[in-house]
Design an enzyme around this catalytic site. Sequence first.
Site, PDB file in Angstrom:
ATOM      1  N   LYS A  11       0.833  -1.203   0.000  1.00  0.00           N
ATOM      2  CA  LYS A  11       0.000   0.000   0.000  1.00  0.00           C
ATOM      3  C   LYS A  11       0.871   1.258   0.000  1.00  0.00           C
ATOM      4  O   LYS A  11       0.695   2.154  -0.834  1.00  0.00           O
ATOM      5  CB  LYS A  11      -0.919   0.006   1.222  1.00  0.00           C
ATOM      6  CG  LYS A  11      -1.688   1.317   1.403  1.00  0.00           C
ATOM      7  CD  LYS A  11      -2.385   1.374   2.744  1.00  0.00           C
ATOM      8  CE  LYS A  11      -2.886   2.770   3.040  1.00  0.00           C
ATOM      9  NZ  LYS A  11      -3.468   2.899   4.389  1.00  0.00           N
TER      10      LYS A  11
ATOM     11  N   ASP B  92      -6.634   0.926   0.400  1.00  0.00           N
ATOM     12  CA  ASP B  92      -6.768   1.293   1.802  1.00  0.00           C
ATOM     13  C   ASP B  92      -8.148   0.851   2.281  1.00  0.00           C
ATOM     14  O   ASP B  92      -8.867   0.147   1.574  1.00  0.00           O
ATOM     15  CB  ASP B  92      -6.564   2.797   1.990  1.00  0.00           C
ATOM     16  CG  ASP B  92      -7.625   3.632   1.278  1.00  0.00           C
ATOM     17  OD1 ASP B  92      -8.565   3.056   0.696  1.00  0.00           O
ATOM     18  OD2 ASP B  92      -7.528   4.875   1.318  1.00  0.00           O
TER      19      ASP B  92
END
Length: 210
Positions: free
Chosen positions: A120, A138
């Site tokens: 991420k 996310d």
Amino acid sequence: MTKRTKEILNRLDTAYGTDFICYLNHDNAWQLLIAVILSAQCTDARVNIVTKDLFVKYDTLQKFADADIAELEQDIHSTGFYRNKARNIILCARRLIEEFQGEVPSDLSDLTSLAGVGRKTANVIRGNIYNDPSIVVDTHVKRISKRLGFTKESDPEKAEYDLMKVLPKDHWILYNMQIITLGREICTARNPKCGECFLSDLCQAEDKKC
């Protein structure tokens, strides 16, 4: 790309525009990297409050590498998980200096070799700094993508691969930015405002409230 997917993206473009927006304040790549590390389990707004002073005190990567860990823990205390974050930031800064001449790499495997950096975080850097098409999964992207039927996966990496198959590359970075806004304003984790959502007729969520 299916007709339905195209319609969803068109509506997101209309509602939120197509400008790339990063919600974490930064002046360079290493500041963004540290800000993203701090953002784990913390709001962007809180991170921006902390980094406003943090990036003045530690105005070079070397100062983070040389930081006293106890002092850095206090400096970032309000972001939560401050012990792990302080350790990772120091280790990350040292490795950037020792292995990458102080430059934040663009390669995914190089980025994920840094302390505190997963896919991420790496994709945030690749997308925002290097404009390399990447999908950041996310909490908002994972939740809303499942509601839209783009993925059934709860694992972020598996969801990322599903989205790569569904979305055109020119929307990989943009989709994350748009969905974050949708997730904060309308499709919230608790009590989503389905009646106000411009995607409600295309949403596949079983608990849709409209």
